[in-house]
Design a protein around this motif. Structure first.
Motif, mmCIF file in Angstrom:
data_model
loop_
_atom_site.group_PDB
_atom_site.id
_atom_site.type_symbol
_atom_site.label_atom_id
_atom_site.label_comp_id
_atom_site.label_asym_id
_atom_site.label_seq_id
_atom_site.Cartn_x
_atom_site.Cartn_y
_atom_site.Cartn_z
ATOM 1 N N ILE A 126 0.867 -1.181 0.000
ATOM 2 C CA ILE A 126 0.000 0.000 0.000
ATOM 3 C C ILE A 126 0.898 1.224 0.000
ATOM 4 C CG2 ILE A 126 -1.765 1.288 1.270
ATOM 5 C CD1 ILE A 126 -2.517 -1.499 2.560
ATOM 6 N N LEU A 127 0.757 2.046 -1.038
ATOM 7 C CA LEU A 127 1.524 3.287 -1.129
ATOM 8 C C LEU A 127 0.586 4.459 -0.878
ATOM 9 C CD1 LEU A 127 3.285 1.917 -4.105
ATOM 10 C CD2 LEU A 127 4.574 3.477 -2.707
ATOM 11 N N ILE A 128 0.957 5.323 0.049
ATOM 12 C CA ILE A 128 0.200 6.539 0.325
ATOM 13 C C ILE A 128 1.047 7.687 -0.216
ATOM 14 C CG2 ILE A 128 -0.791 8.018 2.125
ATOM 15 C CD1 ILE A 128 -0.823 5.391 3.896
ATOM 16 N N ALA A 129 0.464 8.517 -1.079
ATOM 17 C CA ALA A 129 1.266 9.555 -1.721
ATOM 18 C C ALA A 129 0.419 10.748 -2.119
ATOM 19 C CB ALA A 129 1.955 8.977 -2.959
ATOM 20 N N HIS A 130 1.103 11.865 -2.312
ATOM 21 C CA HIS A 130 0.440 13.045 -2.850
ATOM 22 C C HIS A 130 0.892 13.310 -4.283
ATOM 23 C CE1 HIS A 130 4.268 14.685 -1.450
ATOM 24 N NE2 HIS A 130 4.090 15.610 -2.356
ATOM 25 N N ARG A 131 1.949 12.625 -4.711
ATOM 26 C CA ARG A 131 2.491 12.799 -6.053
ATOM 27 C C ARG A 131 1.907 11.727 -6.972
ATOM 28 N NH1 ARG A 131 8.894 13.813 -5.762
ATOM 29 N NH2 ARG A 131 8.989 11.562 -5.636
ATOM 30 N N ILE A 132 1.278 12.159 -8.065
ATOM 31 C CA ILE A 132 0.656 11.246 -9.018
ATOM 32 C C ILE A 132 1.668 10.244 -9.554
ATOM 33 C CG2 ILE A 132 -0.437 11.094 -11.295
ATOM 34 C CD1 ILE A 132 -2.338 12.049 -9.105
ATOM 35 N N SER A 133 2.893 10.693 -9.830
ATOM 36 C CA SER A 133 3.902 9.795 -10.391
ATOM 37 C C SER A 133 4.178 8.601 -9.482
ATOM 38 C CB SER A 133 5.203 10.555 -10.671
ATOM 39 O OG SER A 133 5.738 11.098 -9.481
ATOM 40 N N THR A 134 3.933 8.744 -8.202
ATOM 41 C CA THR A 134 4.168 7.652 -7.253
ATOM 42 C C THR A 134 3.144 6.538 -7.418
ATOM 43 O OG1 THR A 134 5.056 9.238 -5.667
ATOM 44 C CG2 THR A 134 4.447 7.087 -4.795
ATOM 45 N N ILE A 135 1.917 6.887 -7.745
ATOM 46 C CA ILE A 135 0.844 5.893 -7.712
ATOM 47 C C ILE A 135 0.244 5.559 -9.081
ATOM 48 C CG2 ILE A 135 0.177 6.293 -5.316
ATOM 49 C CD1 ILE A 135 -1.932 7.805 -7.994
ATOM 50 N N GLU A 136 0.626 6.268 -10.126
ATOM 51 C CA GLU A 136 -0.084 6.103 -11.390
ATOM 52 C C GLU A 136 0.036 4.705 -11.999
ATOM 53 O OE1 GLU A 136 1.170 8.830 -14.459
ATOM 54 O OE2 GLU A 136 3.251 8.605 -13.888
ATOM 55 N N ASN A 137 1.032 3.926 -11.642
ATOM 56 C CA ASN A 137 1.181 2.573 -12.191
ATOM 57 C C ASN A 137 0.741 1.478 -11.231
ATOM 58 O OD1 ASN A 137 2.251 3.305 -14.771
ATOM 59 N ND2 ASN A 137 4.120 3.884 -13.704
ATOM 60 N N MET A 138 0.036 1.849 -10.174
ATOM 61 C CA MET A 138 -0.446 0.860 -9.211
ATOM 62 C C MET A 138 -1.634 0.089 -9.799
ATOM 63 S SD MET A 138 1.550 1.265 -6.611
ATOM 64 C CE MET A 138 2.902 1.862 -7.609
#
Length: 191
Positions: A126-138
């Motif tokens: 589980i990744l919690i982030a505010h940066r789209i680049s962090t989560i866009e490939n989840m």
């Protein structure tokens, strides 16, 4: 949304589950500045972990060459990567990362996330982030605004179906373009 986890067994077994089965990487992690990277990793008492496993994890996080340096001499992003290494070496079935790559540049982030995906295959991350680049490939993204779940889906699904998500993505990409242009002009001025 409320998620519940109920334990059929005792408090002691619940604590053991939490310690053994869940890895946490919080935004505010703790390292000991006067110790080396390896000493900070060793604090976890990872008896079952081979030194080659530690090297592989540090290599995947692009900090292998720093393993014998004192933590006080490292950047914020390098320190974040040590906390990630500690959690990866624990090899817990569930791993929670709270904004744990926010101090690294976007290219390093992509490398870390790609390696993380390979290393964590078959496990819950589980990744919690505010940066789209962090989560866009989840595999799945839960888009939350002010504590409320707004939408759930892949990046492409949310971009097409959720106006707030699309706006956030577009604003962050615009900021990235502005920052890239600013960096290019700085380079031109320094020539």
């Amino acid at each position: 949304m409320l998620l519940g986890l109920i334990y059929k067994k005792s408090q002691k077994q619940k604590d053991k589950f939490r310690i053994e089965k869940i890895g946490y990487i919080f935004q505010d992690f703790k390292l000991i500045d006067e110790m080396t990277v390896m000493d900070n990793i060793g604090i976890l008492r990872l008896e079952k972990v081979d030194i080659s496993d530690i090297d592989n994890v540090l290599r995947s996080l692009e900090i292998l060459e720093k393993k014998n340096k004192k933590v006080k001499h490292l950047s914020g992003g390098e320190k974040q990567r040590i906390s990630i290494a500690r959690a990866l070496l624990k090899d817990a079935p569930i791993l929670i990362l709270d904004d744990s790559v926010s101090a690294v540049d976007v290219n390093t982030e992509k490398t870390i996330l790609s390696n993380l995906k390979q290393m964590r295959e078959g496990k819950t991350t589980i990744l919690i982030a505010h940066r789209i680049s962090t989560i866009e490939n989840m595999d799945k993204i839960i888009f939350i605004d002010d504590g409320e779940i707004i939408a759930v889906g892949t990046h492409n699904e949310l971009y097409k179906s959720c106006e707030d998500y699309k706006t956030l993505v577009d604003l962050q990409r615009l900021d990235d373009v502005k920052n890239d242009a600013s960096n290019e002009s700085e380079v031109l001025l320094n020539v």
